[in-house]
Design a protein around this motif. Structure first.
Motif, PDB file in Angstrom:
ATOM      1  N   HIS A   1       0.828  -1.209   0.000  1.00 20.68           N
ATOM      2  CA  HIS A   1       0.000   0.000   0.000  1.00 20.68           C
ATOM      3  C   HIS A   1       0.863   1.260   0.000  1.00 20.68           C
TER       4      HIS A   1
ATOM      5  N   GLY B   1     -14.133  -4.034  -8.657  1.00 18.40           N
ATOM      6  CA  GLY B   1     -13.133  -2.978  -8.500  1.00 18.40           C
ATOM      7  C   GLY B   1     -12.845  -2.736  -7.029  1.00 18.40           C
ATOM      8  N   ARG B   2     -13.889  -2.753  -6.201  1.00 17.15           N
ATOM      9  CA  ARG B   2     -13.749  -2.500  -4.764  1.00 17.15           C
ATOM     10  C   ARG B   2     -12.820  -3.519  -4.112  1.00 17.15           C
ATOM     11  N   SER B   3     -12.927  -4.788  -4.548  1.00 21.05           N
ATOM     12  CA  SER B   3     -12.097  -5.858  -3.981  1.00 21.05           C
ATOM     13  C   SER B   3     -10.638  -5.645  -4.336  1.00 21.05           C
ATOM     14  N   ARG B   4     -10.389  -5.239  -5.569  1.00 22.27           N
ATOM     15  CA  ARG B   4      -9.002  -5.015  -5.979  1.00 22.27           C
ATOM     16  C   ARG B   4      -8.415  -3.816  -5.234  1.00 22.27           C
ATOM     17  N   ALA B   5      -9.250  -2.767  -5.043  1.00 18.80           N
ATOM     18  CA  ALA B   5      -8.761  -1.573  -4.332  1.00 18.80           C
ATOM     19  C   ALA B   5      -8.326  -1.923  -2.912  1.00 18.80           C
ATOM     20  N   SER B   6      -9.051  -2.832  -2.271  1.00 18.20           N
ATOM     21  CA  SER B   6      -8.711  -3.150  -0.870  1.00 18.20           C
ATOM     22  C   SER B   6      -7.874  -4.419  -0.740  1.00 18.20           C
ATOM     23  N   MET B   7      -7.547  -5.039  -1.854  1.00 23.74           N
ATOM     24  CA  MET B   7      -6.775  -6.294  -1.879  1.00 23.74           C
ATOM     25  C   MET B   7      -7.512  -7.442  -1.183  1.00 23.74           C
TER      26      MET B   7
ATOM     27  N   HIS C   1     -21.646   1.923  -6.547  1.00 23.17           N
ATOM     28  CA  HIS C   1     -20.366   1.515  -7.113  1.00 23.17           C
ATOM     29  C   HIS C   1     -19.274   2.442  -6.606  1.00 23.17           C
ATOM     30  N   PRO C   2     -18.137   1.992  -6.229  1.00 21.31           N
ATOM     31  CA  PRO C   2     -17.744   0.578  -6.138  1.00 21.31           C
ATOM     32  C   PRO C   2     -17.974   0.050  -4.723  1.00 21.31           C
ATOM     33  N   THR C   3     -18.710  -1.033  -4.599  1.00 20.01           N
ATOM     34  CA  THR C   3     -18.928  -1.661  -3.288  1.00 20.01           C
ATOM     35  C   THR C   3     -18.831  -3.179  -3.433  1.00 20.01           C
TER      36      THR C   3
END
Ligand code: FAD
Ligand code: NAD
Length: 466
Positions: A70, A384-390, A444-446
């Motif tokens: 991060h 997208g949300r999952s990728r943003a938070s890993m 979005h994104p959630t």
């Protein structure tokens, strides 16, 4: 002798909610709790402390595994301070149980500290700090449950422990052997694995979380293996022995071969048993089942017509929110109302990371009942949300009736699924179809977009982002 419209025995999430609802409905109410703090298993040694440790250990895990990626560099070594972690957990518990004291005062509920025992169907003796006798027109038994064990295990509470001791260990185990790959074993196993312990899960059934949909067991197993848990399913434990500071567990594997595990701690998490010690239920004409639960009818009324029982001490899932729903329901029944609980729609959650959550029927149950159904799934990694938070592990799966499209079950594993499952409960309470959800806007994104996508997949096999 003090007289009450309702006496509640036990102050867990079943008992204290029942007491509040009775008071709200204008009944003079007393609550009897044998411990000095209110809140029962859930607040003192269950839901709340386990989630506090899960949250703390999650922060540590993130710090050592993900901060660098991060772009957060922390100079020096990141270390666990277990004493502080346990102390913070206790502060969370104390604040939460203190909140129940406040709620009792606010609702003018009389609190008695001591063991409640029936003298007869309308009189209760309190033994302990607030020793007295009270008279109650109605009584709600909410005495909860205690950890169960296996007949050959001697829980010494030092090295061979239950969840209660696992919530206050003074050191991080080197190797924790966990008997039972259910909710407690996996949640507390994840806490200590994150803190650096080697963890071996020894489960009797052929998969972990065996009562949930098999697809959830499979995905969680994958994640746990990636985190280097030693997973041993289809293992029948036959002995647990302590030798000095070592614990030796012997089990037979699927092939009937003996397997030996050696560790410094063994957590026994093979379920919980209903608790009625000291209640003297017979004196009130209250019958128990052969499994030790208090026998009740559909209105949670016992064999004594003015006495009801709720929560872990009666049949059904041993869950805090189930106990609370029953507490409200019984209070309303006593007040002459006609409340109802749909037990099929009580959600179940495992607070590991990824979180696991479900409501309604599993695929296994639908197959067994011969129900024609269709299934739609969506992987978290496509969000997208999952990728943003890993947080890319997991999926949402929706099972819907083949002909009517009514949602029959929702099974999910992924980030924040413990909260996401509420959408599925609302939808199913209103008997929504998969198409209904697929046509609702999801921000979005959630992570919640996975529910809409799974609904699209279930309705017409037309998820948008896979
Ligand atoms: P309890 O909470 O067990 O309360 C019963 C109370 O009655 C106790 O305080 C006891 O001292 C008192 N009592 C018993 N006999 C007497 C007597 N004769 N006189 C006076 N008092 C008496 N559930 C969830 O939904 N979510 C979770 O995340 C979750 N996590 C958990 C984690 C752990 C480690 C454990 C052990 C459990 C967890 N549970 C969770 C389960 C949850 O704690 C129980 O389902 C819930 O507490 C049941 O509520 P209850 O009111 O029926 O009984
Ligand atoms: P559990 O029923 O969830 O899991 C017990 C596991 O032990 C099962 O997988 C079972 O197959 C296995 N088992 C039984 N006998 C065994 C044996 N001889 N050898 C090996 N494995 C064996 O029970 P638990 O994890 O002890 O939790 C107790 C209760 O507390 C549960 O009913 C649960 O609902 C509640 N709880 C809920 C939460 C939550 O809602 N997140 C968290 C913790 C506890």
């Amino acid at each position: 002798m003090s007289k009450y419209d309702v006496a509640v025995i036990g102050s867990g999430p079943g008992g204290y909610v029942a007491a509040i609802r009775c008071a709200q409905l204008g009944m003079k109410t007393a609550i009897i709790e044998k411990y000095s703090t209110l809140g029962g298993t859930c607040l003192n040694v269950g839901c709340i402390p386990s989630k506090a440790l899960l949250d703390s250990s999650h922060h540590y895990d993130d710090a050592i595994k993900h901060f660098k990626e991060h772009g957060i560099d922390i100079p020096g070594e990141i270390k666990v301070n277990l004493k502080q972690m346990i102390a913070r957990k206790q502060t969370v518990v104390d604040t939460t149980t203190g909140g129940i004291d406040f709620l009792m005062k606010k609702n003018k509920i009389d609190v008695y500290e001591g063991v409640g025992s029936f003298i007869d169907a309308t009189h209760i003796k309190v033994t302990g700090k607030d020793a007295t006798k009270i008279e109650a027109t109605n009584t709600i038994i909410a005495t909860g449950s205690k950890p169960s064990s296996l007949p050959f295990i001697n829980i010494d509470k030092e090295r061979i422990i239950t969840s209660t001791e696992a919530l206050k260990l003074k050191e991080i185990p080197k190797h924790m052997i966990i008997i039972g790959g259910g909710v407690i074993g996996l949640e507390l196993g994840q806490v200590y694995r994150r803190l650096g312990a080697e963890v071996s899960i020894v489960e009797y059934m052929d998969r972990i979380i065996p009562t949930m949909d098999a697809s959830l067991s499979k995905e969680l197993n994958k994640v746990f293996k990636k985190a280097k848990f030693k997973m041993n399913v289809s293992h029948k434990v036959k002995s647990v022995e302590r030798v000095g500071d070592e614990v030796i567990v012997k089990a037979d594997n699927k092939k009937g071969e003996e397997v030996e595990f050696k560790g410094d701690y063994c957590l026994v998490s093979v379920g919980r048993r209903p608790y009625t010690d000291g209640l003297n239920a017979e004196a009130a004409g209250v019958k128990l089942t052969d499994r030790g639960q208090i026998e009740t009818n559909a209105h949670l009324q016992t064999s004594a017509s003015n006495i009801y029982a709720i929560g872990d001490v009666v049949k059904g899932a041993m869950l805090a929110h189930k106990a609370s729903e029953e507490g409200s329901m019984v209070a309303e029944i006593i007040a002459g109302q006609k409340p109802h609980i749909d037990y099929n729609l009580i959600p179940g959650v495992v607070y590991t990371w990824p979180e696991v959550a479900a409501v309604g029927k599993t695929e296994e149950q639908l197959k067994e009942a011969g129900v024609a159904y269709k299934s739609g799934s969506f992987p978290m990694r496509a969000l997208g949300r999952s990728r943003a938070s890993m947080d890319i592990d997991g999926f949402v799966k929706i099972l819907a009736d083949e002909k009517t499209d009514e949602i029959l079950g929702v099974h999910m594993i992924g980030a924040r699924c413990a909260d996401l499952i509420a959408e599925a409960v609302v939808a199913m309470e209103y008997r929504a179809s998969a198409e209904d959800i697929s046509r609702m806007s999801h921000a979005h994104p959630t992570f919640a977009e996975a529910i809409k996508e799974a609904a699209l997949a279930a309705t017409e096999d037309r998820a948008l982002h896979v």
